[in-house]
Motif scaffolding. Sequence first.
Motif, PDB file in Angstrom:
ATOM      1  N   GLU A 340      42.054  26.169  33.839  1.00  0.00           N
ATOM      2  CA  GLU A 340      42.906  26.442  35.004  1.00  0.00           C
ATOM      3  C   GLU A 340      42.371  27.636  35.794  1.00  0.00           C
ATOM      4  N   ILE A 341      41.948  28.676  35.084  1.00  0.00           N
ATOM      5  CA  ILE A 341      41.385  29.855  35.748  1.00  0.00           C
ATOM      6  C   ILE A 341      40.086  29.492  36.452  1.00  0.00           C
ATOM      7  N   ALA A 342      39.245  28.700  35.784  1.00  0.00           N
ATOM      8  CA  ALA A 342      37.961  28.301  36.376  1.00  0.00           C
ATOM      9  C   ALA A 342      38.169  27.494  37.654  1.00  0.00           C
ATOM     10  N   GLU A 343      39.189  26.641  37.670  1.00  0.00           N
ATOM     11  CA  GLU A 343      39.480  25.862  38.879  1.00  0.00           C
ATOM     12  C   GLU A 343      39.901  26.772  40.032  1.00  0.00           C
ATOM     13  N   ARG A 344      40.709  27.776  39.738  1.00  0.00           N
ATOM     14  CA  ARG A 344      41.100  28.728  40.772  1.00  0.00           C
ATOM     15  C   ARG A 344      39.880  29.490  41.299  1.00  0.00           C
ATOM     16  N   LEU A 345      39.034  29.918  40.381  1.00  0.00           N
ATOM     17  CA  LEU A 345      37.851  30.663  40.795  1.00  0.00           C
ATOM     18  C   LEU A 345      36.958  29.814  41.693  1.00  0.00           C
ATOM     19  N   GLN A 346      36.822  28.551  41.359  1.00  0.00           N
ATOM     20  CA  GLN A 346      35.992  27.664  42.159  1.00  0.00           C
ATOM     21  C   GLN A 346      36.603  27.422  43.536  1.00  0.00           C
ATOM     22  N   GLN A 347      37.925  27.308  43.579  1.00  0.00           N
ATOM     23  CA  GLN A 347      38.588  27.005  44.847  1.00  0.00           C
ATOM     24  C   GLN A 347      38.757  28.240  45.732  1.00  0.00           C
ATOM     25  N   TYR A 348      39.126  29.386  45.110  1.00  0.00           N
ATOM     26  CA  TYR A 348      39.488  30.559  45.896  1.00  0.00           C
ATOM     27  C   TYR A 348      38.558  31.765  45.709  1.00  0.00           C
ATOM     28  N   GLY A 349      37.729  31.735  44.674  1.00  0.00           N
ATOM     29  CA  GLY A 349      36.919  32.908  44.366  1.00  0.00           C
ATOM     30  C   GLY A 349      37.708  34.005  43.679  1.00  0.00           C
ATOM     31  N   ALA A 350      38.908  33.693  43.238  1.00  0.00           N
ATOM     32  CA  ALA A 350      39.769  34.659  42.557  1.00  0.00           C
ATOM     33  C   ALA A 350      40.780  33.900  41.706  1.00  0.00           C
ATOM     34  N   SER A 351      41.388  34.617  40.761  1.00  0.00           N
ATOM     35  CA  SER A 351      42.483  34.044  39.989  1.00  0.00           C
ATOM     36  C   SER A 351      43.595  35.079  39.903  1.00  0.00           C
ATOM     37  N   TRP A 352      44.777  34.624  39.606  1.00  0.00           N
ATOM     38  CA  TRP A 352      45.899  35.547  39.541  1.00  0.00           C
ATOM     39  C   TRP A 352      46.864  35.124  38.447  1.00  0.00           C
ATOM     40  N   VAL A 353      47.658  36.095  38.030  1.00  0.00           N
ATOM     41  CA  VAL A 353      48.649  35.839  36.993  1.00  0.00           C
ATOM     42  C   VAL A 353      49.882  36.659  37.315  1.00  0.00           C
ATOM     43  N   ASP A 354      51.052  36.061  37.132  1.00  0.00           N
ATOM     44  CA  ASP A 354      52.320  36.753  37.356  1.00  0.00           C
ATOM     45  C   ASP A 354      52.759  37.429  36.068  1.00  0.00           C
ATOM     46  N   TRP A 355      53.163  38.686  36.188  1.00  0.00           N
ATOM     47  CA  TRP A 355      53.615  39.446  35.022  1.00  0.00           C
ATOM     48  C   TRP A 355      54.803  40.280  35.482  1.00  0.00           C
ATOM     49  N   GLY A 356      55.979  39.955  34.975  1.00  0.00           N
ATOM     50  CA  GLY A 356      57.180  40.592  35.477  1.00  0.00           C
ATOM     51  C   GLY A 356      57.388  40.187  36.928  1.00  0.00           C
ATOM     52  N   ARG A 357      57.658  41.150  37.788  1.00  0.00           N
ATOM     53  CA  ARG A 357      57.863  40.820  39.193  1.00  0.00           C
ATOM     54  C   ARG A 357      56.612  41.088  40.031  1.00  0.00           C
ATOM     55  N   TYR A 358      55.472  41.217  39.378  1.00  0.00           N
ATOM     56  CA  TYR A 358      54.230  41.523  40.076  1.00  0.00           C
ATOM     57  C   TYR A 358      53.207  40.406  39.895  1.00  0.00           C
ATOM     58  N   ARG A 359      52.328  40.260  40.859  1.00  0.00           N
ATOM     59  CA  ARG A 359      51.231  39.298  40.792  1.00  0.00           C
ATOM     60  C   ARG A 359      49.913  40.075  40.814  1.00  0.00           C
ATOM     61  N   HIS A 360      49.062  39.798  39.816  1.00  0.00           N
ATOM     62  CA  HIS A 360      47.795  40.502  39.655  1.00  0.00           C
ATOM     63  C   HIS A 360      46.651  39.560  40.029  1.00  0.00           C
ATOM     64  N   VAL A 361      45.780  40.034  40.896  1.00  0.00           N
ATOM     65  CA  VAL A 361      44.661  39.229  41.390  1.00  0.00           C
ATOM     66  C   VAL A 361      43.357  39.819  40.863  1.00  0.00           C
ATOM     67  N   VAL A 362      42.528  38.953  40.269  1.00  0.00           N
ATOM     68  CA  VAL A 362      41.260  39.393  39.696  1.00  0.00           C
ATOM     69  C   VAL A 362      40.139  38.544  40.287  1.00  0.00           C
ATOM     70  N   ARG A 363      39.038  39.206  40.620  1.00  0.00           N
ATOM     71  CA  ARG A 363      37.857  38.516  41.128  1.00  0.00           C
ATOM     72  C   ARG A 363      36.676  38.790  40.209  1.00  0.00           C
ATOM     73  N   VAL A 364      35.819  37.809  40.022  1.00  0.00           N
ATOM     74  CA  VAL A 364      34.664  37.969  39.152  1.00  0.00           C
ATOM     75  C   VAL A 364      33.763  39.062  39.707  1.00  0.00           C
ATOM     76  N   GLY A 365      33.408  40.014  38.856  1.00  0.00           N
ATOM     77  CA  GLY A 365      32.517  41.086  39.254  1.00  0.00           C
ATOM     78  C   GLY A 365      33.178  42.254  39.939  1.00  0.00           C
ATOM     79  N   ASP A 366      34.487  42.164  40.215  1.00  0.00           N
ATOM     80  CA  ASP A 366      35.191  43.253  40.884  1.00  0.00           C
ATOM     81  C   ASP A 366      36.113  43.929  39.870  1.00  0.00           C
ATOM     82  N   PRO A 367      35.877  45.198  39.534  1.00  0.00           N
ATOM     83  CA  PRO A 367      36.697  45.854  38.511  1.00  0.00           C
ATOM     84  C   PRO A 367      38.106  46.184  38.978  1.00  0.00           C
ATOM     85  N   VAL A 368      38.349  46.092  40.291  1.00  0.00           N
ATOM     86  CA  VAL A 368      39.660  46.461  40.828  1.00  0.00           C
ATOM     87  C   VAL A 368      40.609  45.261  40.766  1.00  0.00           C
TER      88      VAL A 368
END
Length: 377
Positions: A340-368
Amino acid sequence: MQEFDTLPDLTAAIGERHYVNAEFMYRPRPEGQRERIVFDYALRSRLAQLGKEDAVVYICRDQATIDSLQPFAAEYPHVMMATIITNPTPYKRAAGNTPEQLKWDAPESWQRLQTTDRWARIDAALHLGSLLGHGGYLLMPAHDAVWGKGLLARLEQFSQQHARNSLPAAVSPYTYYQHSAVPDANIPPDIIHLLNTAFSRDTLFPWKIKRDEVQAFWGKMSMTPFGLCGVIRREAEQTLWEDDLDIDRIIRDAGYGVRCLWVNNPQLYRQALPVFDRDGVRKVIERTLHYSLHIPDERIGGSSLNTPLDWLGCVRQVVMPRFRRYNPQSETLIETCANEIAERLQQYGASWVDWGRYRHVVRVGDPVVEVWQQQNL
């Protein structure tokens, strides 16, 4: 329970107490029956190990969260309890158009934040510890940390044994029992075994911990000398998601001690999650797989979660019926989440996950990690 608006006032009230247990409260006490049973059981286990020379500081989201915790003050009148409200602040620069890029619903309703809510509370706790400045310890447990009798004394002894640069070491316990039974919570044993198996696929991990070959500072539970808190706070990269790994790096780079204690006795230390079914296990796996996406060329997850079994793991599958039963199930869940994460990365270049009331976005190679919150929720 005393409520404070500023850290200096809170510091003055704490005085010379030995252990200051910083409890990060992201929301009010759970309302669901089973979730509340697990939450209360774990919190009570921690409060029970503290004495009149210690303090608990609830670093809370809002007044409703503070109000929900009031019953514990009556249960443990000998322990000083204090509260302060801390939340992540709005992003200081141009927020960018991530919600539009990633095609979220109502993209205009999202607000970017400066840090994760966890980093905001870690920063407050470290600031508090740095202001105390005497010979005690800052404790930062996760909600699922279950303390047994003697754990804090054992960790402090371990900390003293590994002192460096005139300060005791920052220490964390680590256990196989990352999920466990809680009286009256009715957590299915199959779910407990499945989650524990998924997170114990590296058979040599206890040995690596003892040889200090892996991360030693863990977000599930840590004991840090007050004297180290300022050092960590000054150097912390609070835009990173893996806060514990960065803290581990800072302590080592500064020449101080940091060690992990393998605890194989669930009566001394274990964890208990509000996870009652396979979907709950999947969500834990999904969060964990996002942690190393910033590492270029790393497999999704980049951890023992989705690393092929070594020769000893293969032996475990033959000789240990429980591991033989649950490891294939855990591998299926891990593969599903990774795909599922790989599909997001292929489609958007990023993946995200909801944790509590926040959404966290991660990109390959970006530490932020980008942190977003939907407004008016």
